[in-house]
Enzyme design. Structure first.
Site, PDB file in Angstrom:
ATOM      1  N   LYS A  61      10.415 -33.020  -4.565  1.00  0.00           N
ATOM      2  CA  LYS A  61      10.400 -33.840  -3.363  1.00  0.00           C
ATOM      3  C   LYS A  61       8.992 -33.901  -2.773  1.00  0.00           C
ATOM      4  CE  LYS A  61      12.568 -33.703   0.962  1.00  0.00           C
ATOM      5  NZ  LYS A  61      13.363 -32.977   1.934  1.00  0.00           N
TER       6      LYS A  61
ATOM      7  N   LYS B 120       4.592 -32.163   2.662  1.00  0.00           N
ATOM      8  CA  LYS B 120       3.240 -31.983   3.182  1.00  0.00           C
ATOM      9  C   LYS B 120       2.729 -30.568   2.932  1.00  0.00           C
ATOM     10  CE  LYS B 120       4.933 -31.457   7.912  1.00  0.00           C
ATOM     11  NZ  LYS B 120       6.025 -32.400   8.080  1.00  0.00           N
TER      12      LYS B 120
ATOM     13  N   LYS C  15      13.750 -18.490   5.034  1.00  0.00           N
ATOM     14  CA  LYS C  15      12.638 -18.213   5.947  1.00  0.00           C
ATOM     15  C   LYS C  15      12.429 -16.722   6.149  1.00  0.00           C
ATOM     16  CE  LYS C  15      11.961 -22.527   8.385  1.00  0.00           C
ATOM     17  NZ  LYS C  15      11.696 -23.173   9.676  1.00  0.00           N
TER      18      LYS C  15
END
Ligand code: TRP
Length: 336
Positions: free
Chosen positions: A202, A205, A120
């Protein structure tokens, strides 16, 4: 023989989900569906981890909407506020309080090694804030406040659960048995759902191609259309095999929903083509999601009723959380 009247206490389970948009079919079959099932066997606590969400910049109105949305969806999926404690993390201040204490028992070095922090920091290089760094201490607080025996988490959160265990052990070594040291919960049959467009990846969204994922709230036509377009291979037989990632994925999805084995599925579609199979999987998924979407629409339209649920959930959660927090505060030497 004497009869025993003692009732066996159920083991405790805790997990949380971030309010980061409507979960996918992958989140549903891989995690959320298991949460629903666990309610029979365990004393469950599930929360919307909204404090975690602001470690990356959020648009306030959108965040609020997503918190409502994920809470309503938890109910719509079948998490039962009568049996389980369902709450919103920021409404239980003990999370932030214990998080501070635990952060003083967490080393800079061990947080620096967290792979999610490294990832991140790279993807949000303009906002590497202290909250992002301390995230695992907050997650440890989420968990340890409720003294759970098991924490169901996906592979991406294993490292965070591991550090929560380390923190609990460290605290217990100093002060005696304050926290239950939780075990990861590996579901018996958790489906790992892959992208419909690139079945080696995988389902996510954040996939730029919306045909790669099915959202739990997609309508029937959308679900069926996405399955009709699912990538398969140049073979013809519906069965599990090598080099058949797309078909393997569809079989996994169909199996997770219907409970049928791979062999049963292969038999069911013997002599039929991929087209028939994809349509059948699409219809089965659409049928499974339809009642969830209906219930969700009712719940999200009635904010007053939703509020009754989340306020009650927060009260129940706080009763448990407060006890643990007080215990920890006392051990540290604070005046209560
Ligand atoms: N960090 C988890 C995620 O991003 C969410 C989470 C927050 C969580 N607190 C938790 C999961 C406690 C399990 C237990 O998915």
């Amino acid at each position: 023989m004497c009869e025993t009247t003692a009732t066996v206490e159920k083991k405790k389970v805790l997990s949380c989900i971030q309010p980061s948009g409507v979960p996918t079919l992958g989140n549903y079959l891989g995690a959320l569906k298991n949460w629903v099932g666990m309610q029979d066997e365990f004393d469950c606590t599930f929360a919307v981890a909204d404090l975690h969400a602001i470690t990356v910049r959020q648009e306030p109105a959108k965040l609020r909407q997503q918190i409502y949305s994920i809470y309503a969806l938890m109910l719509a999926l079948g998490l039962d506020p009568n049996r389980s404690t369902l709450f919103i993390q920021s409404q239980v201040p003990e999370h932030a309080q214990l998080s501070w204490i635990l952060s003083c028992y967490t080393q800079f070095g061990e947080l620096s090694r967290m792979t999610q922090f490294k990832d991140k920091s790279a993807s949000h290089a303009d906002n590497i804030n202290v909250g992002l760094f301390a995230y695992p201490a907050l997650m440890a607080a989420d968990i340890l406040l409720y003294q759970p025996d098991f924490v169901p988490v996906g592979a991406d959160q294993k490292q965070h659960l591991e550090i929560a265990r380390d923190i609990a052990l460290r605290f217990n070594r100093l002060y005696g048995d304050v926290f239950t040291v939780p075990e990861p919960y590996i579901p018996r049959a958790g489906a790992r759902v892959m992208s419909l467009q690139n079945p080696t990846k995988k389902m996510s969204k954040s996939d730029p191609n919306p045909n790669g994922y099915v959202s739990i709230l997609d309508d029937r036509d959308t679900v069926i259309r996405k399955f009709k377009r699912a990538v398969t291979d140049s073979q013809t037989q519906v069965c599990v095999g090598e080099g058949k990632d797309g078909v393997n994925n569809l079989i996994g999805i169909y199996s997770a929903i219907t409970g049928k084995s791979e062999e049963e599925i292969a038999r069911e579609f013997e002599g039929k083509g991929y087209g028939d199979f994809k349509l059948a999987v699409g219809e089965t998924v659409a049928d499974a999601l339809a009642p969830i979407r209906t219930r969700y629409n009712e719940l999200i339209a009635d904010k007053k009723q939703l509020e009754v649920y989340y306020r009650e959930g927060a009260l129940r959660a706080e009763r448990v959380a407060r006890k643990t927090l007080c215990k920890a505060m006392k051990k540290v030497g604070f005046v209560l």
